[in-house]
Design a protein around this motif. Structure first.
Motif, PDB file in Angstrom:
ATOM      1  N   VAL A 214       6.469  64.015  79.552  1.00  0.00           N
ATOM      2  CA  VAL A 214       7.502  64.193  80.185  1.00  0.00           C
ATOM      3  C   VAL A 214       8.204  65.668  79.517  1.00  0.00           C
ATOM      4  CG1 VAL A 214       9.929  63.970  81.090  1.00  0.00           C
ATOM      5  CG2 VAL A 214       8.237  61.888  81.187  1.00  0.00           C
ATOM      6  N   ILE A 215       8.387  66.882  80.097  1.00  0.00           N
ATOM      7  CA  ILE A 215       8.731  68.151  79.674  1.00  0.00           C
ATOM      8  C   ILE A 215      10.105  68.093  80.399  1.00  0.00           C
ATOM      9  CG2 ILE A 215       8.384  70.438  79.366  1.00  0.00           C
ATOM     10  CD1 ILE A 215       6.574  69.141  77.699  1.00  0.00           C
ATOM     11  N   ALA A 216      11.179  68.208  79.717  1.00  0.00           N
ATOM     12  CA  ALA A 216      12.573  68.263  80.327  1.00  0.00           C
ATOM     13  C   ALA A 216      13.202  69.530  79.781  1.00  0.00           C
ATOM     14  CB  ALA A 216      13.446  67.061  80.302  1.00  0.00           C
ATOM     15  N   GLY A 217      13.445  70.566  80.810  1.00  0.00           N
ATOM     16  CA  GLY A 217      14.048  71.890  80.433  1.00  0.00           C
ATOM     17  C   GLY A 217      15.355  71.980  81.194  1.00  0.00           C
ATOM     18  N   ALA A 254       6.704  70.400  67.027  1.00  0.00           N
ATOM     19  CA  ALA A 254       6.539  69.373  68.169  1.00  0.00           C
ATOM     20  C   ALA A 254       5.286  68.820  68.319  1.00  0.00           C
ATOM     21  CB  ALA A 254       7.261  70.122  69.502  1.00  0.00           C
ATOM     22  N   LEU A 255       4.275  69.946  68.303  1.00  0.00           N
ATOM     23  CA  LEU A 255       2.817  69.540  68.524  1.00  0.00           C
ATOM     24  C   LEU A 255       2.379  68.451  67.162  1.00  0.00           C
ATOM     25  CD1 LEU A 255       1.210  72.810  69.748  1.00  0.00           C
ATOM     26  CD2 LEU A 255       1.955  70.596  71.042  1.00  0.00           C
ATOM     27  N   LEU A 268       8.210  62.105  75.455  1.00  0.00           N
ATOM     28  CA  LEU A 268       9.403  63.149  76.091  1.00  0.00           C
ATOM     29  C   LEU A 268       9.881  64.299  75.156  1.00  0.00           C
ATOM     30  CD1 LEU A 268      11.781  63.851  78.123  1.00  0.00           C
ATOM     31  CD2 LEU A 268      13.066  61.819  76.788  1.00  0.00           C
ATOM     32  N   VAL A 269       9.455  65.363  75.622  1.00  0.00           N
ATOM     33  CA  VAL A 269       9.872  66.628  74.882  1.00  0.00           C
ATOM     34  C   VAL A 269      11.039  67.258  75.803  1.00  0.00           C
ATOM     35  CG1 VAL A 269       9.206  68.990  74.163  1.00  0.00           C
ATOM     36  CG2 VAL A 269       7.638  67.068  74.076  1.00  0.00           C
ATOM     37  N   THR A 270      12.116  67.596  75.277  1.00  0.00           N
ATOM     38  CA  THR A 270      13.437  67.798  75.917  1.00  0.00           C
ATOM     39  C   THR A 270      14.319  68.856  75.360  1.00  0.00           C
ATOM     40  OG1 THR A 270      15.435  67.170  77.118  1.00  0.00           O
ATOM     41  CG2 THR A 270      14.836  66.048  74.745  1.00  0.00           C
ATOM     42  N   ALA A 271      14.665  70.143  75.991  1.00  0.00           N
ATOM     43  CA  ALA A 271      15.618  70.847  75.586  1.00  0.00           C
ATOM     44  C   ALA A 271      16.938  70.925  76.481  1.00  0.00           C
ATOM     45  CB  ALA A 271      14.700  72.218  75.748  1.00  0.00           C
ATOM     46  N   SER A 272      16.896  69.814  77.190  1.00  0.00           N
ATOM     47  CA  SER A 272      18.283  69.401  77.952  1.00  0.00           C
ATOM     48  C   SER A 272      19.422  69.346  77.375  1.00  0.00           C
ATOM     49  CB  SER A 272      17.960  68.047  78.876  1.00  0.00           C
ATOM     50  OG  SER A 272      16.638  68.691  79.599  1.00  0.00           O
TER      51      SER A 272
END
Length: 377
Positions: A214-217, A254-255, A268-272
């Motif tokens: 999941v990529i949340a921007g 991150a990687l 889950l990777v998020t910048a929100s």
């Protein structure tokens, strides 16, 4: 194909570029026999006073030879309703919703006539709900009266799905229609009734499998709630302020973190972040620069995760989705099963397919990420 969707990143770029991309797509579709073109924008009508909804619609009106365009972003199933020309999100006006604090296109006026009038030199008026409830003929009659007065743009009220069906019937013969995705959904039912379409006959959807990410921007309220709900069940990497000054280092971190997670763990990777934090970043780094740095970082992480074996991606946020599909080299998608209203799974059309669920930041229930992964192909 009965329907072809051309996905453009035209919401927040310079209006001249948005017009160029949109007219190019319009010309290509019409030259290949498209009978109708729908200019689709978000159900929250988010834009700026400079555009890009008005400028693009004006250009498409000229291209199509039409003299009036209708606008209906209503999406009742997702609680977007239009009444008296005012757009509601849930029980509140658009200007009182989370869209008030959107980091790129804050919406602080719920009156779409005023919003659109600031984007076009041409007259804006509306078709009210009473006309819609009287049926398609009444809508056509109202549009004809507006056209006779020189009105070029008409906002159309809708609060129920049945209203959208009426509107679709009223404008079905027009070359150009503008609106949200829900208005477009009103056309196929008529096409099937009249034997003009095979939509709904079913196409086998391929199984993809493989690691899921999941990529949340998006920084919308909906996505913030989805991220919070997922932290307990998903391995989570949150981008912090160094992303603005040390982007490459953050991407590498991150990687490296992803490689350390147990096999089969959804990531889950998020910048929100909340509106006040986003505003602070924008003041320090500049609005456009802050957004572009975050988009670039998330897109690079998505590409790196693909290279590490990820095959299924859920992406939250329109701008984030655009950046991600470009980074992944996606050129075409086959639309698959719907996860929740307005958000389907899709599969890339190539020899090594990826599964993608591209979600508007404002859409979806709090457990959307879990729901999406549970039915991932």
């Amino acid at each position: 194909l009965d329907v072809l969707v051309v996905a453009l990143k035209s919401r927040s770029i310079a209006s001249e570029r948005a017009v160029a991309l949109s007219t190019e797509a319009f010309d290509a579709l019409r030259s290949r026999g498209a009978e109708r073109v729908i200019f689709k924008y978000c159900s929250t009508f988010d834009s700026t006073d400079a555009g890009n909804i008005g400028p693009v619609a004006d250009a498409l009106l000229e291209r199509s030879g039409a003299d009036i365009a209708i606008y209906c972003p209503a999406y009742p199933e997702n609680a977007r309703r239009l009444f008296g020309g005012y757009l509601f999100v849930g029980e509140v006006l658009l200007s009182e919703s989370g869209m008030r604090d959107h980091p790129v296109t804050p919406m602080r006026d719920a009156n779409l006539m005023r919003v659109l009038q600031r984007q076009t030199p041409h007259a804006v008026d509306r078709v009210d709900l009473a006309d819609v409830r009287r049926g398609a003929a009444a809508v056509r009659e109202r549009i004809a009266r507006l056209r006779a007065r020189g009105v070029r743009h008409a906002i159309v009220d809708a609060i129920l799905d049945e209203d959208l069906t009426t509107i679709a019937d009223a404008v079905d013969e027009r070359v150009l229609v503008t609106g949200g995705a829900a208005l477009a959904a009103g056309f196929p039912a008529r096409w099937r009734r009249e034997g003009r379409s095979q939509l709904g006959t079913g196409v086998a959807f391929p199984a993809i499998g493989g690691p899921a990410v999941v990529i949340a921007g998006s920084c919308s309220r909906a996505t913030l709630a989805q991220v919070a709900a997922s932290r307990a069940t998903m391995a989570t990497f949150a981008l912090d302020e160094p992303v603005f000054t040390e982007t490459a280092h953050v991407v590498a971190s991150a990687l490296a973190w992803a490689r350390q997670q147990p096999a089969g763990t959804p990531l889950l990777v998020t910048a929100s972040e909340p509106p006040d934090v986003v505003a602070a970043h924008q003041r320090r780094y500049g609005s456009d620069e802050a957004s572009s740095r975050v988009e670039a970082a998330l897109a690079s992480i998505a590409r790196g995760l693909r290279d590490q074996g990820a095959r299924r991606f859920v992406v939250a946020g329109g701008e984030t989705s655009g950046a991600t599909v470009r980074a992944l080299g996606v050129e075409a998608l086959r639309i698959g099963p719907q996860i929740e209203p307005g958000v389907p799974w899709t599969v890339t059309v190539d020899s090594q397919p990826l599964a993608l669920a591209l979600k508007s930041g404002n859409f979806g229930s709090e457990d959307f990420f879990a729901r999406a992964l549970a039915m991932a192909p």
